[in-house]
Design an enzyme around this catalytic site. Structure first.
Site, PDB file in Angstrom:
ATOM      1  N   SER A  11       1.903   6.267   2.745  1.00  0.00           N
ATOM      2  CA  SER A  11       1.825   5.861   1.332  1.00  0.00           C
ATOM      3  C   SER A  11       3.157   6.040   0.607  1.00  0.00           C
ATOM      4  O   SER A  11       3.855   7.050   0.797  1.00  0.00           O
ATOM      5  CB  SER A  11       0.790   6.718   0.589  1.00  0.00           C
ATOM      6  OG  SER A  11      -0.500   6.502   1.084  1.00  0.00           O
ATOM      7  N   ILE A  12       3.462   5.101  -0.263  1.00  0.00           N
ATOM      8  CA  ILE A  12       4.651   5.229  -1.123  1.00  0.00           C
ATOM      9  C   ILE A  12       4.537   6.521  -1.955  1.00  0.00           C
ATOM     10  O   ILE A  12       5.522   7.244  -2.128  1.00  0.00           O
ATOM     11  CB  ILE A  12       4.784   3.979  -2.022  1.00  0.00           C
ATOM     12  CG1 ILE A  12       5.196   2.779  -1.150  1.00  0.00           C
ATOM     13  CG2 ILE A  12       5.780   4.212  -3.151  1.00  0.00           C
ATOM     14  CD1 ILE A  12       5.161   1.445  -1.846  1.00  0.00           C
ATOM     15  N   ASP A  44     -11.661   8.350  -8.617  1.00  0.00           N
ATOM     16  CA  ASP A  44     -11.657   6.890  -8.581  1.00  0.00           C
ATOM     17  C   ASP A  44     -11.254   6.442  -9.990  1.00  0.00           C
ATOM     18  O   ASP A  44     -11.961   6.746 -10.955  1.00  0.00           O
ATOM     19  CB  ASP A  44     -13.065   6.409  -8.222  1.00  0.00           C
ATOM     20  CG  ASP A  44     -13.169   4.898  -8.189  1.00  0.00           C
ATOM     21  OD1 ASP A  44     -12.364   4.219  -8.852  1.00  0.00           O
ATOM     22  OD2 ASP A  44     -14.070   4.397  -7.506  1.00  0.00           O
ATOM     23  N   VAL A  45     -10.141   5.736 -10.106  1.00  0.00           N
ATOM     24  CA  VAL A  45      -9.638   5.429 -11.456  1.00  0.00           C
ATOM     25  C   VAL A  45     -10.525   4.442 -12.217  1.00  0.00           C
ATOM     26  O   VAL A  45     -10.342   4.256 -13.412  1.00  0.00           O
ATOM     27  CB  VAL A  45      -8.174   4.908 -11.439  1.00  0.00           C
ATOM     28  CG1 VAL A  45      -7.211   5.975 -10.968  1.00  0.00           C
ATOM     29  CG2 VAL A  45      -8.050   3.628 -10.625  1.00  0.00           C
ATOM     30  N   TYR A  86       1.104 -13.432  -1.807  1.00  0.00           N
ATOM     31  CA  TYR A  86       0.877 -12.254  -2.655  1.00  0.00           C
ATOM     32  C   TYR A  86      -0.327 -12.491  -3.586  1.00  0.00           C
ATOM     33  O   TYR A  86      -0.918 -11.559  -4.111  1.00  0.00           O
ATOM     34  CB  TYR A  86       2.144 -11.886  -3.430  1.00  0.00           C
ATOM     35  CG  TYR A  86       2.147 -10.446  -3.894  1.00  0.00           C
ATOM     36  CD1 TYR A  86       1.941  -9.399  -2.995  1.00  0.00           C
ATOM     37  CD2 TYR A  86       2.321 -10.122  -5.234  1.00  0.00           C
ATOM     38  CE1 TYR A  86       1.924  -8.082  -3.419  1.00  0.00           C
ATOM     39  CE2 TYR A  86       2.320  -8.805  -5.663  1.00  0.00           C
ATOM     40  CZ  TYR A  86       2.112  -7.790  -4.749  1.00  0.00           C
ATOM     41  OH  TYR A  86       2.086  -6.479  -5.174  1.00  0.00           O
ATOM     42  N   LYS A  88       0.594  -7.727 -11.040  1.00  0.00           N
ATOM     43  CA  LYS A  88       1.839  -6.946 -11.161  1.00  0.00           C
ATOM     44  C   LYS A  88       2.646  -7.415 -12.382  1.00  0.00           C
ATOM     45  O   LYS A  88       3.326  -6.605 -13.024  1.00  0.00           O
ATOM     46  CB  LYS A  88       2.680  -7.051  -9.891  1.00  0.00           C
ATOM     47  CG  LYS A  88       2.062  -6.361  -8.666  1.00  0.00           C
ATOM     48  CD  LYS A  88       1.857  -4.875  -8.859  1.00  0.00           C
ATOM     49  CE  LYS A  88       1.527  -4.177  -7.547  1.00  0.00           C
ATOM     50  NZ  LYS A  88       1.052  -2.792  -7.728  1.00  0.00           N
ATOM     51  N   ILE A 113       6.845  -2.506   2.454  1.00  0.00           N
ATOM     52  CA  ILE A 113       6.753  -1.328   3.331  1.00  0.00           C
ATOM     53  C   ILE A 113       5.360  -1.385   3.955  1.00  0.00           C
ATOM     54  O   ILE A 113       4.381  -1.619   3.232  1.00  0.00           O
ATOM     55  CB  ILE A 113       6.880  -0.010   2.517  1.00  0.00           C
ATOM     56  CG1 ILE A 113       8.231   0.059   1.789  1.00  0.00           C
ATOM     57  CG2 ILE A 113       6.689   1.205   3.412  1.00  0.00           C
ATOM     58  CD1 ILE A 113       8.354   1.246   0.816  1.00  0.00           C
ATOM     59  N   THR A 119       2.037  -0.243   4.755  1.00  0.00           N
ATOM     60  CA  THR A 119       1.122   0.815   4.314  1.00  0.00           C
ATOM     61  C   THR A 119      -0.304   0.272   4.450  1.00  0.00           C
ATOM     62  O   THR A 119      -0.494  -0.900   4.775  1.00  0.00           O
ATOM     63  CB  THR A 119       1.341   1.170   2.828  1.00  0.00           C
ATOM     64  OG1 THR A 119       1.070  -0.006   2.042  1.00  0.00           O
ATOM     65  CG2 THR A 119       2.754   1.654   2.541  1.00  0.00           C
ATOM     66  N   ALA A 179      -2.357  -0.391   2.003  1.00  0.00           N
ATOM     67  CA  ALA A 179      -2.556  -1.452   1.011  1.00  0.00           C
ATOM     68  C   ALA A 179      -1.858  -2.744   1.444  1.00  0.00           C
ATOM     69  O   ALA A 179      -2.442  -3.828   1.377  1.00  0.00           O
ATOM     70  CB  ALA A 179      -2.041  -1.002  -0.355  1.00  0.00           C
TER      71      ALA A 179
HETATM   72  P1  NAD Z   1      -1.526   2.870  -0.038  1.00  0.00           P
HETATM   73  O1  NAD Z   1      -2.720   2.198   0.564  1.00  0.00           O
HETATM   74  O2  NAD Z   1      -0.953   4.013   0.693  1.00  0.00           O
HETATM   75  O3  NAD Z   1      -1.799   3.314  -1.540  1.00  0.00           O
HETATM   76  C1  NAD Z   1      -2.702   2.627  -2.385  1.00  0.00           C
HETATM   77  C2  NAD Z   1      -3.544   3.691  -3.036  1.00  0.00           C
HETATM   78  O4  NAD Z   1      -4.396   3.140  -4.034  1.00  0.00           O
HETATM   79  C3  NAD Z   1      -4.451   4.423  -2.037  1.00  0.00           C
HETATM   80  O5  NAD Z   1      -4.198   5.812  -2.089  1.00  0.00           O
HETATM   81  C4  NAD Z   1      -5.843   4.128  -2.550  1.00  0.00           C
HETATM   82  O6  NAD Z   1      -6.769   5.197  -2.318  1.00  0.00           O
HETATM   83  C5  NAD Z   1      -5.571   3.947  -4.019  1.00  0.00           C
HETATM   84  N1  NAD Z   1      -6.668   3.308  -4.739  1.00  0.00           N
HETATM   85  C6  NAD Z   1      -7.141   2.035  -4.624  1.00  0.00           C
HETATM   86  N2  NAD Z   1      -8.195   1.871  -5.449  1.00  0.00           N
HETATM   87  C7  NAD Z   1      -8.376   3.060  -6.112  1.00  0.00           C
HETATM   88  C8  NAD Z   1      -9.282   3.518  -7.089  1.00  0.00           C
HETATM   89  N3  NAD Z   1     -10.259   2.738  -7.581  1.00  0.00           N
HETATM   90  N4  NAD Z   1      -9.152   4.786  -7.553  1.00  0.00           N
HETATM   91  C9  NAD Z   1      -8.190   5.609  -7.076  1.00  0.00           C
HETATM   92  N5  NAD Z   1      -7.309   5.235  -6.126  1.00  0.00           N
HETATM   93  C10 NAD Z   1      -7.401   3.971  -5.656  1.00  0.00           C
HETATM   94  O7  NAD Z   1      -0.433   1.696  -0.193  1.00  0.00           O
HETATM   95  P2  NAD Z   1       0.995   1.668  -0.947  1.00  0.00           P
HETATM   96  O8  NAD Z   1       1.683   0.483  -0.372  1.00  0.00           O
HETATM   97  O9  NAD Z   1       1.625   2.981  -0.909  1.00  0.00           O
HETATM   98  O10 NAD Z   1       0.570   1.266  -2.419  1.00  0.00           O
HETATM   99  C11 NAD Z   1       0.936   2.015  -3.564  1.00  0.00           C
HETATM  100  C12 NAD Z   1       1.419   1.095  -4.668  1.00  0.00           C
HETATM  101  O11 NAD Z   1       2.653   0.500  -4.246  1.00  0.00           O
HETATM  102  C13 NAD Z   1       0.489  -0.059  -5.000  1.00  0.00           C
HETATM  103  O12 NAD Z   1       0.500  -0.272  -6.395  1.00  0.00           O
HETATM  104  C14 NAD Z   1       1.165  -1.247  -4.317  1.00  0.00           C
HETATM  105  O13 NAD Z   1       0.841  -2.478  -4.906  1.00  0.00           O
HETATM  106  C15 NAD Z   1       2.613  -0.877  -4.550  1.00  0.00           C
HETATM  107  N6  NAD Z   1       3.612  -1.559  -3.726  1.00  0.00           N
HETATM  108  C16 NAD Z   1       3.512  -1.556  -2.375  1.00  0.00           C
HETATM  109  C17 NAD Z   1       4.485  -2.198  -1.617  1.00  0.00           C
HETATM  110  C18 NAD Z   1       4.372  -2.230  -0.122  1.00  0.00           C
HETATM  111  O14 NAD Z   1       4.986  -3.117   0.497  1.00  0.00           O
HETATM  112  N7  NAD Z   1       3.665  -1.318   0.496  1.00  0.00           N
HETATM  113  C19 NAD Z   1       5.567  -2.834  -2.237  1.00  0.00           C
HETATM  114  C20 NAD Z   1       5.651  -2.820  -3.632  1.00  0.00           C
HETATM  115  C21 NAD Z   1       4.653  -2.172  -4.363  1.00  0.00           C
END
Ligand code: NAD
Length: 254
Positions: free
Chosen positions: A19-20, A64-65, A155, A162, A191, A193, A195
């Site tokens: 995770s990020i 859960d948000v 996307y 976003k 990255i 992950t 998601a």
């Molecule tokens: P990730 O799957 O590790 O993290 C996503 C998180 O969102 C998870 O921990 C999940 O449990 C949480 N989540 C989803 N629904 C939820 C809810 N209802 N309540 C609480 N938590 C909830 O993946 P990630 O890639 O680390 O994503 C983190 C952020 O980074 C996201 O906003 C994603 O859009 C953004 N992002 C990701 C990338 C990439 O390429 N991975 C690039 C740019 C932005």
């Protein structure tokens, strides 16, 4: 690294070590911050518990948000235990698979609304709950992506979501500036992950980023973490309302 000693921060969105938010949490704690963490779903707990231990988190709570009571309880707990908070990282996104895999024109009203609620409006709700606890000012961070600014193949509805998140960041920054609270969005390149694995043809999106970025490479969660640690440090107090790219320069290219 930046000195975050004495600062207390909440991390929303660690699912596992890819995770990020994990990269950011590591950077925060390496810089001396105390952190508390949440996880979204019950089945994530087994992955997140060892991370909370590794990072010596003060607490680990399910939240859960989309559940208002859970959000209220979380911030009430923080108020009672920490008394204040210095920063929050909101690193959360969700869209139903069918809506994420189809074109925006075919997205369902329910799917679009749910994606907007969990991935965007939850940041505004987080800010509202954090504000009274940021008695010494503070910093709110969310995580966006270039697909909110330009059309990126596959996307899909996360693009408009976003875009709304980046605009929400600017409005919150304007509204909270007088309280000494900065609000910024990190914008990392692709990255792998949990998601991002839900995005159709993510490999293609990553290959495209490598080909078109000046540095011809993908970024790491550690690099995103380093920028996040700077943004919540006192040195970044005057930076607010920004989209902060960590994408090896991809966004400057056609
Ligand atoms: P990730 O799957 O590790 O993290 C996503 C998180 O969102 C998870 O921990 C999940 O449990 C949480 N989540 C989803 N629904 C939820 C809810 N209802 N309540 C609480 N938590 C909830 O993946 P990630 O890639 O680390 O994503 C983190 C952020 O980074 C996201 O906003 C994603 O859009 C953004 N992002 C990701 C990338 C990439 O390429 N991975 C690039 C740019 C932005």
């Amino acid at each position: 690294m930046f000195d975050l000693k004495g600062k207390k921060g909440l991390i929303l969105g660690i699912a596992n070590t890819h995770s990020i938010a994990y990269g950011c949490a590591k950077a925060f704690t390496q810089a001396g911050a105390e952190i508390g963490m949440t996880y979204g779903r019950d089945k994530t707990r087994t992955y997140v518990e060892p991370i909370a231990e590794e990072l010596n988190a003060d607490f680990l709570k399910q939240c859960d948000v989309s559940n208002d009571d859970a959000m209220e309880d979380l911030f009430a707990y923080i108020r009672d235990s920490w008394g204040r908070i210095d920063f929050v990282l909101h690193s959360i996104a969700f869209a139903p698979r069918d809506d994420l895999h189809g074109p925006v024109i075919n997205s369902s009203r329910e799917g679009f609304t749910m994606a907007m609620d969990i991935s965007c409006h939850s940041f505004a709700r987080t800010a509202r709950l954090a504000r009274p606890l940021m008695t010494d000012g503070g910093s709110l961070l969310t995580v966006s992506y270039y697909g909110g600014e330009k059309v990126v193949d596959h996307y899909s509805i996360m693009g408009p979501v976003k875009a709304a998140l980046e605009s929400t960041t600017r409005y919150l920054a304007a509204e909270l500036g007088e309280d000494g609270i900065s609000v910024n969005a990190l914008s990392p390149g692709p990255i792998l992950t949990r998601a991002s694995s839900g995005i159709k043809e993510f490999d293609h999106l990553a290959d495209e980023a490598i080909e078109h970025s000046p540095e011809h490479r993908l970024v790491t969660i550690e690099e995103v973490g380093a920028y996040a640690a700077f943004l919540v440090s006192d040195g970044a107090r005057s930076i607010t309302g920004d989209v902060c790219y960590v994408d090896a320069g991809r966004h400057i290219m056609l």
